[in-house]
Design an enzyme around this catalytic site. Structure first.
Site, PDB file in Angstrom:
ATOM      1  N   SER A  28     146.727  14.637 -24.106  1.00 27.94           N
ATOM      2  CA  SER A  28     146.577  14.703 -25.563  1.00 27.94           C
ATOM      3  C   SER A  28     145.765  13.574 -26.171  1.00 27.94           C
ATOM      4  O   SER A  28     145.571  13.544 -27.397  1.00 27.94           O
ATOM      5  CB  SER A  28     147.953  14.765 -26.232  1.00 27.94           C
ATOM      6  OG  SER A  28     148.504  16.052 -26.094  1.00 27.94           O
TER       7      SER A  28
ATOM      8  N   LYS B 233     142.919  14.588 -28.394  1.00 24.44           N
ATOM      9  CA  LYS B 233     143.058  14.757 -29.845  1.00 24.44           C
ATOM     10  C   LYS B 233     142.367  13.631 -30.607  1.00 24.44           C
ATOM     11  O   LYS B 233     141.971  13.807 -31.766  1.00 24.44           O
ATOM     12  CB  LYS B 233     144.541  14.832 -30.228  1.00 24.44           C
ATOM     13  CG  LYS B 233     145.265  16.070 -29.707  1.00 24.44           C
ATOM     14  CD  LYS B 233     146.717  16.090 -30.157  1.00 24.44           C
ATOM     15  CE  LYS B 233     147.427  17.371 -29.746  1.00 24.44           C
ATOM     16  NZ  LYS B 233     147.700  17.455 -28.311  1.00 24.44           N
TER      17      LYS B 233
ATOM     18  N   SER C 289     151.851  15.406 -31.916  1.00 24.38           N
ATOM     19  CA  SER C 289     150.937  15.880 -30.865  1.00 24.38           C
ATOM     20  C   SER C 289     150.879  17.403 -30.876  1.00 24.38           C
ATOM     21  O   SER C 289     151.099  18.073 -29.860  1.00 24.38           O
ATOM     22  CB  SER C 289     151.368  15.365 -29.484  1.00 24.38           C
ATOM     23  OG  SER C 289     150.283  15.398 -28.583  1.00 24.38           O
TER      24      SER C 289
END
Length: 503
Positions: free
Chosen positions: A88, A91, A341
């Site tokens: 993640s 991101k 997230s």
């Protein structure tokens, strides 16, 4: 008895403490500088036997160099230019490019259009729902249909008591493919793997509540909310002995609405919750909207349909706007994206920045991300992006890339505030709420976590004990030890950075 993860982390901390409080060297041995000691301590953390088989990329740099041009910029570097799976941390790339291209005030708009005249309280035609990708409708507000309830009130205020036609979901602002490139098939049933479309409700997920039957061996009881997902549940769950642990597995293949549940729940146990993704977000959206309108005494004569499934779709030309709904600004959506997230938000943003000059597609979004980051000095070979969220195992990023991006953001007054506010705070909130609590990093470090199988990531900002701002990227891949051990090693590095003093 301590578990293996706890023992491993205790060993990591022991290494750190030993390094920090080593027996004084003989007078003839030069005392290491604070930076050398820091490097030695991080080396010791990563040299723990539990991490022997893992691959690490770490880069730590000072952000104070702009005030102190002669200062030491890089405090620690290990495989800083190597490509590793970011999970993640992808991101960070997606949000950075979205903020640059769209601006923090950007809002999604969803419109309800009357495809016909309104006569004596009746809409003589379809109600066309045109989406632009808003991921926040019906999510995280405590009542899934709250926005739809408000729309029903607005329609009634416009004099609409009956809709002769259908509720048509127009999702043409985005490409038809909702799933990310490289997503594994066994993730697709899970809520975190919900596909992104131009019409999205409840984060394109439903909640399955699973309760035990009345006796061991009986089928478990499954209920799904909200109704209207289009999913068909094949319940293979059984009731197990009361002292057994629950075990729930869900499977749904791409393009299928059939979800198979397997496993067991213990007799007498509390109900378990499992979040499932829907197959067709658009149809889910308009089906729940139709049900909500009917619940508010608005009669709907036609069905709820996806515009791609009908041959006589109403044209937007000549329609009347009945409702215009805007999402919270990107600065607010970013907090959900980063602190929780939330994968769907990232996939939506990737398509949104690709839609600035046309239809929202992940491929055009990736081009927009690359263009933005290259302008910031990110090396062309410093990352490989396949999706927006990091769920794909085809993503690769170098620690140097993440540090370059975070450094640029910190030095850009237009980007810095909302971006840094969106990051989880160590020991306080988001995905870091339970990490680094009670250490000098608590309330100090702000960082994005990353977690997929055999990959962990942590990148962000922390201040040292004498207030020096640092930026860091820590990527750990290819480990066979418990993931908690890898996370604890990453946390130990950040804590050590928070303890660091130059003098």
């Amino acid at each position: 008895m301590l578990g293996p993860a706890t023992r491993a982390f205790a060993f990591v901390l022991a290494l750190t403490l030993t390094a920090c409080h080593a027996t004084p060297r003989p007078p003839t041995t030069p005392r290491p500088t604070p930076v050398q000691q820091l490097q030695h301590d991080i080396d010791a953390i990563l040299a723990a036997p539990a991490l022997e088989r893992s691959v690490w990329g770490v880069l730590v740099q000072s952000l104070a160099v702009r005030e102190n041009p002669g200062g030491n910029d890089t405090l620690y570097s290990l495989n800083a230019r190597k490509l590793l799976m970011p999970a993640s941390n992808m991101k960070i790339l997606t949000l950075a490019a979205a903020a640059d291209r769209l601006g923090w005030d950007y809002q999604y708009e969803t419109r309800l259009l009357a495809a016909g005249p309104i006569e004596a309280g009746t809409l003589r035609g379809d109600l066309l729902v045109v989406g632009s990708g808003d991921p926040s409708i019906g999510s995280r507000d405590g009542a899934a249909t709250r926005v739809f309830d408000g729309w029903a009130d607005e329609l009634k205020a416009r004099g609409v008591q009956r809709i002769d036609g259908r509720i048509v979901g127009d999702d043409n602002a985005f490409e038809d493919e909702t799933l990310g490139v490289g997503w594994t098939w066994d993730d697709l049933s899970e809520g975190y793997a919900a596909g992104a479309g131009a019409l999205q409700f409840n984060e394109n997920t439903v909640r399955a509540t699973i309760s035990p039957g009345l006796a061991v061996g009986e089928p478990a009881i499954v209920s799904v909310e909200p109704v209207g997902s289009g999913l068909s549940i094949r319940n293979g769950l059984k009731t197990s002995a009361s002292d057994a642990r629950p075990s729930i597995e869900a499977r749904r293949l791409a393009g299928s609405s059939a979800v198979t549940l397997r496993g067991s729940v213990p007799l007498g146990g509390t109900p378990a919750a499992h979040t499932l993704s829907v197959d067709n977000p658009t149809l889910f959206f308009v089906t729940v909207l139709r049900t909500t309108l009917i619940a508010h005494d608005i009669t709907v004569g036609g069905a709820a349909v996806d515009i791609d499934d009908i041959s006589d779709a109403p044209a937007r030309d000549g329609t009347t706007v009945l409702v215009s709904h805007r999402s919270p600004p990107l600065s607010s959506l970013a907090a959900t994206l980063m602190k929780a997230s939330q994968n769907l938000y990232a996939e939506t943003l990737l398509k949104t920045i690709g839609a600035v000059d046309g239809v929202g597609a992940a491929s055009s979004g990736r081009m927009a991300v690359r263009a933005a980051l290259q302008a910031w000095g990110v090396e062309d070979g410093g990352f490989i992006q396949r999706d927006g969220s990091g769920l794909s195992r085809y993503n690769y990023v170098a620690p140097q890339t993440l540090v370059t991006i975070l450094t640029h953001i910190d030095r850009d007054d237009r980007l810095r505030g909302p971006f840094e506010a969106s990051l989880p705070i160590a020991g306080r909130d988001g995905t870091l709420a339970r990490r680094m609590a009670g250490t000098p990093a608590e309330g100090n470090a702000r960082a994005k976590t990353g977690s997929i199988a055999n990959a962990r990531a942590l990148a962000g900002y922390v201040r040292t004990a004498d207030g020096e701002p640092l930026v860091f990227s820590i990527l750990g891949n290819n480990f066979e030890t418990p993931a908690a051990v890898v996370e604890q090693a990453s946390d130990a590095i950040v804590v050590r950075l928070a303890q660091f003093r130059r003098h």
